[in-house]
Design a protein around this motif. Structure first.
Motif, PDB file in Angstrom:
ATOM      1  N   SER A  10      15.524   8.853   2.432  1.00  0.00           N
ATOM      2  CA  SER A  10      16.180  10.144   2.248  1.00  0.00           C
ATOM      3  C   SER A  10      16.608  10.739   3.587  1.00  0.00           C
ATOM      4  CB  SER A  10      15.238  11.105   1.522  1.00  0.00           C
ATOM      5  OG  SER A  10      15.792  12.379   1.450  1.00  0.00           O
ATOM      6  N   GLY A  11      15.720  10.665   4.581  1.00  0.00           N
ATOM      7  CA  GLY A  11      16.030  11.199   5.902  1.00  0.00           C
ATOM      8  C   GLY A  11      17.182  10.475   6.561  1.00  0.00           C
ATOM      9  N   ALA A  37      22.120   6.778  14.840  1.00  0.00           N
ATOM     10  CA  ALA A  37      21.632   6.618  16.207  1.00  0.00           C
ATOM     11  C   ALA A  37      20.820   7.839  16.626  1.00  0.00           C
ATOM     12  CB  ALA A  37      22.799   6.427  17.167  1.00  0.00           C
ATOM     13  N   THR A  38      19.877   7.639  17.522  1.00  0.00           N
ATOM     14  CA  THR A  38      19.065   8.736  18.036  1.00  0.00           C
ATOM     15  C   THR A  38      19.937   9.655  18.873  1.00  0.00           C
ATOM     16  OG1 THR A  38      17.173   7.258  18.123  1.00  0.00           O
ATOM     17  CG2 THR A  38      17.012   9.296  19.386  1.00  0.00           C
ATOM     18  N   GLN A  39      19.854  10.942  18.603  1.00  0.00           N
ATOM     19  CA  GLN A  39      20.650  11.931  19.314  1.00  0.00           C
ATOM     20  C   GLN A  39      19.871  12.494  20.499  1.00  0.00           C
ATOM     21  OE1 GLN A  39      23.922  12.645  18.208  1.00  0.00           O
ATOM     22  NE2 GLN A  39      23.392  10.829  17.029  1.00  0.00           N
ATOM     23  N   LYS A  56      24.925  11.502   6.474  1.00  0.00           N
ATOM     24  CA  LYS A  56      25.895  12.436   5.897  1.00  0.00           C
ATOM     25  C   LYS A  56      26.246  13.557   6.878  1.00  0.00           C
ATOM     26  CE  LYS A  56      24.868  11.764   1.003  1.00  0.00           C
ATOM     27  NZ  LYS A  56      24.326  12.384  -0.217  1.00  0.00           N
ATOM     28  N   GLN A  57      25.266  14.042   7.638  1.00  0.00           N
ATOM     29  CA  GLN A  57      25.508  15.144   8.574  1.00  0.00           C
ATOM     30  C   GLN A  57      26.209  14.699   9.849  1.00  0.00           C
ATOM     31  OE1 GLN A  57      21.666  16.900   9.240  1.00  0.00           O
ATOM     32  NE2 GLN A  57      21.737  18.098   7.356  1.00  0.00           N
ATOM     33  N   LEU A  58      25.780  13.561  10.412  1.00  0.00           N
ATOM     34  CA  LEU A  58      26.258  13.161  11.728  1.00  0.00           C
ATOM     35  C   LEU A  58      27.213  11.977  11.715  1.00  0.00           C
ATOM     36  CD1 LEU A  58      22.819  13.393  13.577  1.00  0.00           C
ATOM     37  CD2 LEU A  58      24.628  15.111  13.506  1.00  0.00           C
TER      38      LEU A  58
END
Length: 63
Positions: free
Chosen positions: A16-17, A29-31, A23-25
């Motif tokens: 889910s995460g 990848a790690t931001q 969907k958001q980014l």
């Protein structure tokens, strides 16, 4: 999501995460962290270097 988690043998909350992040980014990848990085004063740097000299196996000096 349940099928994906079962196929990959990972928790549903992880799936889910990952889907939410995509969907958001648009990427998984790690931001970089948000906010301004901390500023190390000369005093703090000196204290860290001093403690590293006293116990070099526990601390390391970041240059």
């Amino acid at each position: 999501m349940h099928e994906i988690s079962r196929l990959l043998n990972i928790p549903r909350s992880t799936v889910s995460g990952i889907i939410t992040k995509w969907k958001q980014l648009g990427t998984t990848a790690t931001q970089p962290p948000s906010g301004r990085p901390r500023h190390m004063t000369e005093r703090v740097q000196h204290a860290e270097a001093h403690s590293a000299l006293k116990s070099p196996t526990i601390c390391r000096v970041i240059s």
